[in-house]
Design a protein around this motif. Sequence first.
Motif, PDB file in Angstrom:
ATOM      1  N   ARG A 118       6.048   0.255   2.656  1.00  0.00           N
ATOM      2  CA  ARG A 118       5.796  -1.188   2.575  1.00  0.00           C
ATOM      3  C   ARG A 118       6.694  -1.829   1.513  1.00  0.00           C
ATOM      4  NH1 ARG A 118       4.316  -3.532   6.482  1.00  0.00           N
ATOM      5  NH2 ARG A 118       2.640  -2.043   6.804  1.00  0.00           N
TER       6      ARG A 118
ATOM      7  N   GLU B 235       0.786  -1.239   0.000  1.00  0.00           N
ATOM      8  CA  GLU B 235       0.000   0.000   0.000  1.00  0.00           C
ATOM      9  C   GLU B 235       0.817   1.288   0.000  1.00  0.00           C
ATOM     10  OE1 GLU B 235       0.473  -2.056   2.497  1.00  0.00           O
ATOM     11  OE2 GLU B 235       0.944  -0.917   4.292  1.00  0.00           O
TER      12      GLU B 235
ATOM     13  N   ASP C 160       6.839  -5.365  12.587  1.00  0.00           N
ATOM     14  CA  ASP C 160       6.308  -4.037  12.250  1.00  0.00           C
ATOM     15  C   ASP C 160       5.074  -3.632  13.058  1.00  0.00           C
ATOM     16  OD1 ASP C 160       5.363  -1.692  10.949  1.00  0.00           O
ATOM     17  OD2 ASP C 160       4.374  -2.873   9.395  1.00  0.00           O
ATOM     18  N   ARG C 161       3.939  -4.304  12.854  1.00  0.00           N
ATOM     19  CA  ARG C 161       2.715  -3.998  13.605  1.00  0.00           C
ATOM     20  C   ARG C 161       2.470  -5.090  14.636  1.00  0.00           C
ATOM     21  NH1 ARG C 161      -1.323  -2.319   8.588  1.00  0.00           N
ATOM     22  NH2 ARG C 161      -0.012  -0.681   7.732  1.00  0.00           N
TER      23      ARG C 161
ATOM     24  N   ARG D 178       0.015   5.647  16.645  1.00  0.00           N
ATOM     25  CA  ARG D 178       0.349   7.028  16.265  1.00  0.00           C
ATOM     26  C   ARG D 178      -0.728   7.990  16.751  1.00  0.00           C
ATOM     27  NH1 ARG D 178       2.632   5.085  10.323  1.00  0.00           N
ATOM     28  NH2 ARG D 178       4.484   4.118  11.218  1.00  0.00           N
TER      29      ARG D 178
ATOM     30  N   ASN E 229       0.889   8.537   7.572  1.00  0.00           N
ATOM     31  CA  ASN E 229       2.068   8.141   6.778  1.00  0.00           C
ATOM     32  C   ASN E 229       2.314   9.147   5.647  1.00  0.00           C
ATOM     33  OD1 ASN E 229       0.409   7.365   4.578  1.00  0.00           O
ATOM     34  ND2 ASN E 229       1.391   5.367   4.339  1.00  0.00           N
TER      35      ASN E 229
ATOM     36  N   ASP F 207       7.134   8.213   8.341  1.00  0.00           N
ATOM     37  CA  ASP F 207       7.798   7.198   7.505  1.00  0.00           C
ATOM     38  C   ASP F 207       9.202   7.646   7.102  1.00  0.00           C
ATOM     39  OD1 ASP F 207       5.884   5.245   7.603  1.00  0.00           O
ATOM     40  OD2 ASP F 207       5.205   5.440   5.531  1.00  0.00           O
TER      41      ASP F 207
HETATM   42  O1  AHR Z   1       3.048  -0.394   9.575  1.00  0.00           O
HETATM   43  C1  AHR Z   1       3.843   0.598   9.017  1.00  0.00           C
HETATM   44  C2  AHR Z   1       3.006   1.524   8.232  1.00  0.00           C
HETATM   45  O2  AHR Z   1       2.326   0.832   7.233  1.00  0.00           O
HETATM   46  C3  AHR Z   1       3.750   2.615   7.499  1.00  0.00           C
HETATM   47  O3  AHR Z   1       3.914   3.754   8.246  1.00  0.00           O
HETATM   48  C4  AHR Z   1       2.814   2.874   6.384  1.00  0.00           C
HETATM   49  O4  AHR Z   1       3.350   3.654   5.358  1.00  0.00           O
HETATM   50  C5  AHR Z   1       2.512   1.484   5.998  1.00  0.00           C
HETATM   51  O5  AHR Z   1       1.544   1.323   5.109  1.00  0.00           O
END
Ligand code: AHR
Length: 334
Positions: free
Chosen positions: A58, A54, A132-133, A189, A240, A268
Motif C-alpha cells: 500500500r 496497512e 487496484d480493488r 485470491r 499478502n 505482493d
Molecule cells: O489490494 C491490494 C492488496 O492490499 C495487497 O496485496 C495488500 O498487501 C494490500 O494491503
Amino acid sequence: MKLKKMIALMASTVICIGMLAGCGGSAGGNGSAQTSNEKSSGKKVIGFAQVGAESGWRTAETDSIKSIPTLDSNFDLKFSDGQQKQENQIKAIRSFIAQKVDLIALDPVVETGWDTVLKEAKDAKIPVVIVDRKVTVSDDSLYKCFLGSDMVAEGKKAAQILIDQFGKDAKLNIAELQGTVGSTAMVGRQQGFNDAIKDCPNYKIIKSQTGDFTRAKGKEVMEAFLKSDGDKINVLWSHNDDMAMGAIQAIEEYGKKPGKDIFILSVDGIKDIFQAMVDGKANATVECNPLLGPQLLEVAKNILDGKEVERTINSKESQFLQKDAAAELPNRKY
Ligand code: AHR
C-alpha cells in the motif's frame, strides 16, 4: 443601536454573497468541473481515495500515486487516507465532489456499498476510475474503468506454485491467512486458489482466518493457528506478504523453521519477502504491482480528453521462487 446592527448584518450578507459568487466552479469542456485554485492555475485535479497504509504494498502504491504531479505538471492531486474504513473513503469522495475535482480515483477497501456515493459523483459529472480493488455496483455507468491486478489469477498462480512444488497428490495441510474480508484482494485470491486446488484431493485448508493484510494481525492469527494445529500445518498460504512476514515471526517463536518446516507462500512481492526468501524463511511470492501512478495518469488524461478507455486495464505481473530471490532482490522497487 438596532439600526447599527441591521446595517452591519446587511453589509456582511452582501460580502458573503460576493464571496460565494467568486468561488463558484463551472463545468469544463469535458463535462467535469474544476476547483477555484486549480482553475486559475489551469491544472487538472485528481482526487484519490486510498484504502489506508496497512502494508508495504500500500505504501508503494501511495508513493506511486503521489508522483503524478511530478510526472505531469498539468496535474494536481488531492489525496485521502481512508484508514481501512469505508465510511472515511465515502467522506473523502464527497469532499472531492464538493471541491469539484476533475476526476476521482477510488481504491475501495471492500467491493460493495458504493452505489450512492458514486451516483453523487456521476450527478456532479465527475468521472470515476476504480483502482487496484474492484467494486460491485448495480449500474456499471457509475465508473469509467478499472485499473489494477487480476486477483483471481494471482490466487491461481499461488496454487500452481504448490502443485509444481509438491505434485497434485501430496498431502498438504494449509493454513490460510485471508486479507480484508470483502475486498477484491481477499475474495479474488481465495477464489482463484480454491478453484485451482480442486483436483488435488489431499490439499486441505485446515485453518482460515483474516489477518486484515497487516503484519501485526498476521502474526497474531498465526500464533493462534499454531497453538491449535502447530504439528499439522505444513503450508502457509497468505493473501499478502506482510501477513506472511508476521506469520514467519510467529513460527520462529513457536520453535519451527519457516521456509523449511512450513512452506511460506504469499502475494505482493515486497522487498522484505525477497529478503526472507534469500534467508531461506519464505518460499514463493506472486507479484501484485502497486506502481499504478503512471498508468492512472494516462487513463485520467484519456478520459479528460474525451477519449474512450478500456473497461478493464490490468497491470503486468510475475511470480518468484526462493531460488530466484537473490538475483531479483536488487531490482525490487518496493
Ligand atoms: O489490494 C491490494 C492488496 O492490499 C495487497 O496485496 C495488500 O498487501 C494490500 O494491503
